[in-house]
Design a protein around this motif. Sequence first.
Motif, PDB file in Angstrom:
ATOM      1  N   ALA A 114       0.832  -1.200   0.000  1.00  0.00           N
ATOM      2  CA  ALA A 114       0.000   0.000   0.000  1.00  0.00           C
ATOM      3  C   ALA A 114       0.868   1.253   0.000  1.00  0.00           C
ATOM      4  O   ALA A 114       0.602   2.202  -0.741  1.00  0.00           O
ATOM      5  CB  ALA A 114      -0.920  -0.006   1.215  1.00  0.00           C
ATOM      6  N   ALA A 132       2.388   1.721  -3.414  1.00  0.00           N
ATOM      7  CA  ALA A 132       1.392   2.179  -4.385  1.00  0.00           C
ATOM      8  C   ALA A 132       1.052   3.642  -4.145  1.00  0.00           C
ATOM      9  O   ALA A 132       0.955   4.434  -5.095  1.00  0.00           O
ATOM     10  CB  ALA A 132       0.135   1.313  -4.298  1.00  0.00           C
ATOM     11  N   TYR A 186       1.593   6.673  -6.668  1.00  0.00           N
ATOM     12  CA  TYR A 186       0.438   7.460  -7.072  1.00  0.00           C
ATOM     13  C   TYR A 186       0.701   8.949  -6.865  1.00  0.00           C
ATOM     14  O   TYR A 186       0.410   9.766  -7.740  1.00  0.00           O
ATOM     15  CB  TYR A 186      -0.784   7.019  -6.281  1.00  0.00           C
ATOM     16  N   LEU A 229       1.571   6.089 -11.062  1.00  0.00           N
ATOM     17  CA  LEU A 229       0.698   4.917 -10.985  1.00  0.00           C
ATOM     18  C   LEU A 229      -0.437   5.096 -11.973  1.00  0.00           C
ATOM     19  O   LEU A 229      -1.365   5.858 -11.732  1.00  0.00           O
ATOM     20  CB  LEU A 229       0.144   4.754  -9.568  1.00  0.00           C
ATOM     21  N   GLN A 284      -2.327   2.585 -13.477  1.00  0.00           N
ATOM     22  CA  GLN A 284      -3.376   1.568 -13.495  1.00  0.00           C
ATOM     23  C   GLN A 284      -4.634   2.178 -12.880  1.00  0.00           C
ATOM     24  O   GLN A 284      -4.619   2.573 -11.710  1.00  0.00           O
ATOM     25  CB  GLN A 284      -2.899   0.341 -12.720  1.00  0.00           C
ATOM     26  N   GLN A 286      -7.640   1.287 -11.768  1.00  0.00           N
ATOM     27  CA  GLN A 286      -8.317   0.762 -10.566  1.00  0.00           C
ATOM     28  C   GLN A 286      -7.507   1.084  -9.313  1.00  0.00           C
ATOM     29  O   GLN A 286      -8.048   1.530  -8.296  1.00  0.00           O
ATOM     30  CB  GLN A 286      -8.506  -0.744 -10.708  1.00  0.00           C
ATOM     31  N   LEU A 287      -6.178   0.876  -9.403  1.00  0.00           N
ATOM     32  CA  LEU A 287      -5.311   1.184  -8.269  1.00  0.00           C
ATOM     33  C   LEU A 287      -5.314   2.681  -7.981  1.00  0.00           C
ATOM     34  O   LEU A 287      -5.339   3.100  -6.828  1.00  0.00           O
ATOM     35  CB  LEU A 287      -3.881   0.725  -8.554  1.00  0.00           C
ATOM     36  N   ALA A 288      -5.315   3.479  -9.063  1.00  0.00           N
ATOM     37  CA  ALA A 288      -5.313   4.928  -8.885  1.00  0.00           C
ATOM     38  C   ALA A 288      -6.580   5.378  -8.158  1.00  0.00           C
ATOM     39  O   ALA A 288      -6.534   6.249  -7.293  1.00  0.00           O
ATOM     40  CB  ALA A 288      -5.192   5.621 -10.239  1.00  0.00           C
ATOM     41  N   ARG A 289      -7.716   4.761  -8.518  1.00  0.00           N
ATOM     42  CA  ARG A 289      -8.974   5.107  -7.836  1.00  0.00           C
ATOM     43  C   ARG A 289      -8.883   4.805  -6.354  1.00  0.00           C
ATOM     44  O   ARG A 289      -9.308   5.597  -5.517  1.00  0.00           O
ATOM     45  CB  ARG A 289     -10.140   4.333  -8.445  1.00  0.00           C
ATOM     46  N   VAL A 290      -8.343   3.630  -6.024  1.00  0.00           N
ATOM     47  CA  VAL A 290      -8.240   3.249  -4.608  1.00  0.00           C
ATOM     48  C   VAL A 290      -7.346   4.234  -3.869  1.00  0.00           C
ATOM     49  O   VAL A 290      -7.681   4.696  -2.770  1.00  0.00           O
ATOM     50  CB  VAL A 290      -7.700   1.812  -4.476  1.00  0.00           C
ATOM     51  N   CYS A 291      -6.205   4.576  -4.489  1.00  0.00           N
ATOM     52  CA  CYS A 291      -5.290   5.534  -3.856  1.00  0.00           C
ATOM     53  C   CYS A 291      -5.977   6.880  -3.663  1.00  0.00           C
ATOM     54  O   CYS A 291      -5.854   7.502  -2.609  1.00  0.00           O
ATOM     55  CB  CYS A 291      -4.031   5.708  -4.702  1.00  0.00           C
ATOM     56  N   GLY A 344      -9.318   8.845 -10.417  1.00  0.00           N
ATOM     57  CA  GLY A 344      -8.028   8.707  -9.758  1.00  0.00           C
ATOM     58  C   GLY A 344      -7.011   9.737 -10.179  1.00  0.00           C
ATOM     59  O   GLY A 344      -5.871   9.697  -9.732  1.00  0.00           O
TER      60      GLY A 344
END
Length: 167
Positions: free
Chosen positions: A51, A54, A58, A63, A65, A67-72, A163
Amino acid sequence: MADFVESAKHLVSAAVSRTTWEAQKQLRIRNKQGEIDQLLKQRQLLLEELATAAMTLYQQGALSQPQLARVCAGILELDADLRNREQQLQEIKNETYQPEQFAPQPPRDYTPPPVAPTAPTTQQAPGTGGASTGGTPRAADKVPCPHCGQLVRVRALYCSNCGKKIG
Ligand SMILES: [Zn+2]
Protein backbone atom coordinates in the motif's frame (compact mmCIF):
# COMPACT_ATOMS: atom_id res chain seq x y z
CA MET A 1 -6.15 -61.17 41.75
CA ALA A 2 -2.78 -60.72 40.19
CA ASP A 3 -4.52 -60.42 36.88
CA PHE A 4 -6.74 -57.69 38.24
CA VAL A 5 -3.76 -55.69 39.55
CA GLU A 6 -1.98 -56.13 36.27
CA SER A 7 -4.91 -54.91 34.25
CA ALA A 8 -5.55 -51.99 36.62
CA LYS A 9 -1.91 -50.92 36.17
CA HIS A 10 -2.38 -51.25 32.48
CA LEU A 11 -5.45 -49.02 32.57
CA VAL A 12 -3.61 -46.39 34.62
CA SER A 13 -0.72 -46.33 32.20
CA ALA A 14 -3.15 -46.12 29.31
CA ALA A 15 -4.84 -43.15 30.99
CA VAL A 16 -1.54 -41.40 31.57
CA SER A 17 -0.46 -41.83 28.03
CA ARG A 18 -3.79 -40.51 26.86
CA THR A 19 -3.32 -37.43 29.05
CA THR A 20 0.16 -37.05 27.62
CA TRP A 21 -1.21 -37.47 24.15
CA GLU A 22 -3.86 -34.79 24.76
CA ALA A 23 -1.23 -32.46 26.19
CA GLN A 24 0.98 -33.05 23.16
CA LYS A 25 -1.95 -32.39 20.92
CA GLN A 26 -2.70 -29.08 22.65
CA LEU A 27 0.96 -28.16 22.35
CA ARG A 28 0.99 -28.96 18.64
CA ILE A 29 -2.18 -26.91 18.15
CA ARG A 30 -0.61 -23.94 19.96
CA ASN A 31 2.58 -24.22 17.94
CA LYS A 32 0.73 -24.46 14.65
CA GLN A 33 -1.50 -21.52 15.61
CA GLY A 34 1.66 -19.58 16.45
CA GLU A 35 3.10 -20.35 13.01
CA ILE A 36 -0.14 -19.21 11.38
CA ASP A 37 -0.17 -15.99 13.42
CA GLN A 38 3.42 -15.30 12.39
CA LEU A 39 2.58 -15.78 8.72
CA LEU A 40 -0.47 -13.54 9.02
CA LYS A 41 1.66 -10.87 10.66
CA GLN A 42 4.22 -11.08 7.85
CA ARG A 43 1.40 -10.94 5.33
CA GLN A 44 -0.04 -7.83 6.97
CA LEU A 45 3.39 -6.15 6.90
CA LEU A 46 3.80 -6.93 3.21
CA LEU A 47 0.31 -5.59 2.49
CA GLU A 48 1.20 -2.36 4.26
CA GLU A 49 4.41 -2.18 2.25
CA LEU A 50 2.43 -2.75 -0.94
CA ALA A 51 0.00 0.00 0.00
CA THR A 52 2.78 2.42 0.90
CA ALA A 53 4.59 1.70 -2.38
CA ALA A 54 1.39 2.18 -4.39
CA MET A 55 0.53 5.42 -2.56
CA THR A 56 4.03 6.76 -3.16
CA LEU A 57 3.89 5.91 -6.85
CA TYR A 58 0.44 7.46 -7.07
CA GLN A 59 1.48 10.70 -5.42
CA GLN A 60 4.46 10.85 -7.77
CA GLY A 61 2.02 10.52 -10.66
CA ALA A 62 3.62 7.23 -11.65
CA LEU A 63 0.70 4.92 -10.99
CA SER A 64 -1.33 4.69 -14.16
CA GLN A 65 -3.38 1.57 -13.49
CA PRO A 66 -6.88 3.10 -13.19
CA GLN A 67 -8.32 0.76 -10.57
CA LEU A 68 -5.31 1.18 -8.27
CA ALA A 69 -5.31 4.93 -8.89
CA ARG A 70 -8.97 5.11 -7.84
CA VAL A 71 -8.24 3.25 -4.61
CA CYS A 72 -5.29 5.53 -3.86
CA ALA A 73 -7.41 8.62 -4.58
CA GLY A 74 -10.10 7.27 -2.26
CA ILE A 75 -7.55 6.76 0.52
CA LEU A 76 -6.18 10.29 0.12
CA GLU A 77 -9.72 11.68 0.18
CA LEU A 78 -10.47 9.79 3.36
CA ASP A 79 -7.22 11.09 4.86
CA ALA A 80 -8.26 14.65 4.05
CA ASP A 81 -11.72 14.01 5.50
CA LEU A 82 -10.14 12.53 8.63
CA ARG A 83 -7.87 15.54 9.11
CA ASN A 84 -10.89 17.84 8.76
CA ARG A 85 -12.87 15.99 11.33
CA GLU A 86 -9.93 15.71 13.72
CA GLN A 87 -9.69 19.48 13.53
CA GLN A 88 -13.43 19.87 14.11
CA LEU A 89 -13.13 17.51 17.07
CA GLN A 90 -10.35 19.65 18.51
CA GLU A 91 -12.47 22.78 18.02
CA ILE A 92 -15.39 21.18 19.85
CA LYS A 93 -13.07 20.16 22.69
CA ASN A 94 -11.71 23.69 22.93
CA GLU A 95 -15.15 25.24 23.22
CA THR A 96 -15.85 26.69 26.62
CA TYR A 97 -19.17 27.35 28.21
CA GLN A 98 -20.48 30.88 27.81
CA PRO A 99 -23.55 31.71 29.93
CA GLU A 100 -25.26 33.70 27.15
CA GLN A 101 -24.65 31.09 24.56
CA PHE A 102 -27.09 28.84 22.82
CA ALA A 103 -26.81 25.19 23.51
CA PRO A 104 -24.43 23.47 21.11
CA GLN A 105 -26.09 22.19 18.00
CA PRO A 106 -26.81 18.52 18.30
CA PRO A 107 -24.89 16.60 15.69
CA ARG A 108 -26.66 15.83 12.49
CA ASP A 109 -26.66 12.26 11.33
CA TYR A 110 -23.35 11.48 9.74
CA THR A 111 -23.62 10.38 6.16
CA PRO A 112 -20.37 8.95 4.92
CA PRO A 113 -19.13 10.20 1.57
CA PRO A 114 -20.39 8.10 -1.32
CA VAL A 115 -18.22 5.22 -2.33
CA ALA A 116 -16.59 5.87 -5.66
CA PRO A 117 -18.60 4.23 -8.40
CA THR A 118 -16.73 1.92 -10.72
CA ALA A 119 -17.91 3.85 -13.74
CA PRO A 120 -18.98 7.46 -14.21
CA THR A 121 -22.69 7.65 -13.44
CA THR A 122 -23.36 10.73 -15.50
CA GLN A 123 -22.21 11.40 -19.00
CA GLN A 124 -22.08 15.08 -19.77
CA ALA A 125 -23.79 15.40 -23.10
CA PRO A 126 -21.50 17.50 -25.27
CA GLY A 127 -22.89 20.64 -26.85
CA THR A 128 -25.88 21.02 -24.60
CA GLY A 129 -23.75 22.86 -22.10
CA GLY A 130 -25.94 25.71 -20.91
CA ALA A 131 -25.05 26.35 -17.30
CA SER A 132 -28.58 27.63 -16.74
CA THR A 133 -30.31 24.35 -17.50
CA GLY A 134 -31.08 23.87 -13.86
CA GLY A 135 -30.93 20.14 -14.12
CA THR A 136 -30.27 18.08 -11.05
CA PRO A 137 -29.60 20.11 -7.94
CA ARG A 138 -25.92 19.90 -7.18
CA ALA A 139 -24.54 19.86 -3.69
CA ALA A 140 -22.79 23.16 -3.12
CA ASP A 141 -19.59 21.52 -1.96
CA LYS A 142 -19.15 19.44 -5.09
CA VAL A 143 -17.49 20.32 -8.35
CA PRO A 144 -17.07 18.21 -11.46
CA CYS A 145 -13.71 16.54 -11.97
CA PRO A 146 -11.93 18.25 -14.89
CA HIS A 147 -10.89 14.84 -16.22
CA CYS A 148 -14.02 12.71 -16.01
CA GLY A 149 -16.84 15.04 -14.93
CA GLN A 150 -17.71 13.09 -11.80
CA LEU A 151 -18.66 15.37 -8.89
CA VAL A 152 -15.90 15.59 -6.31
CA ARG A 153 -15.36 17.56 -3.12
CA VAL A 154 -14.53 21.24 -3.76
CA ARG A 155 -10.98 21.14 -2.48
CA ALA A 156 -10.36 17.52 -3.42
CA LEU A 157 -6.78 16.88 -4.46
CA TYR A 158 -7.60 13.72 -6.32
CA CYS A 159 -10.68 12.45 -8.12
CA SER A 160 -11.94 9.32 -6.43
CA ASN A 161 -13.68 8.30 -9.65
CA CYS A 162 -10.90 8.44 -12.24
CA GLY A 163 -8.03 8.71 -9.76
CA LYS A 164 -6.42 11.65 -11.51
CA LYS A 165 -4.87 14.61 -9.74
CA ILE A 166 -7.06 17.71 -9.69
CA GLY A 167 -5.55 21.15 -10.07
ZN1 LIG B 1 -12.16 12.27 -12.41
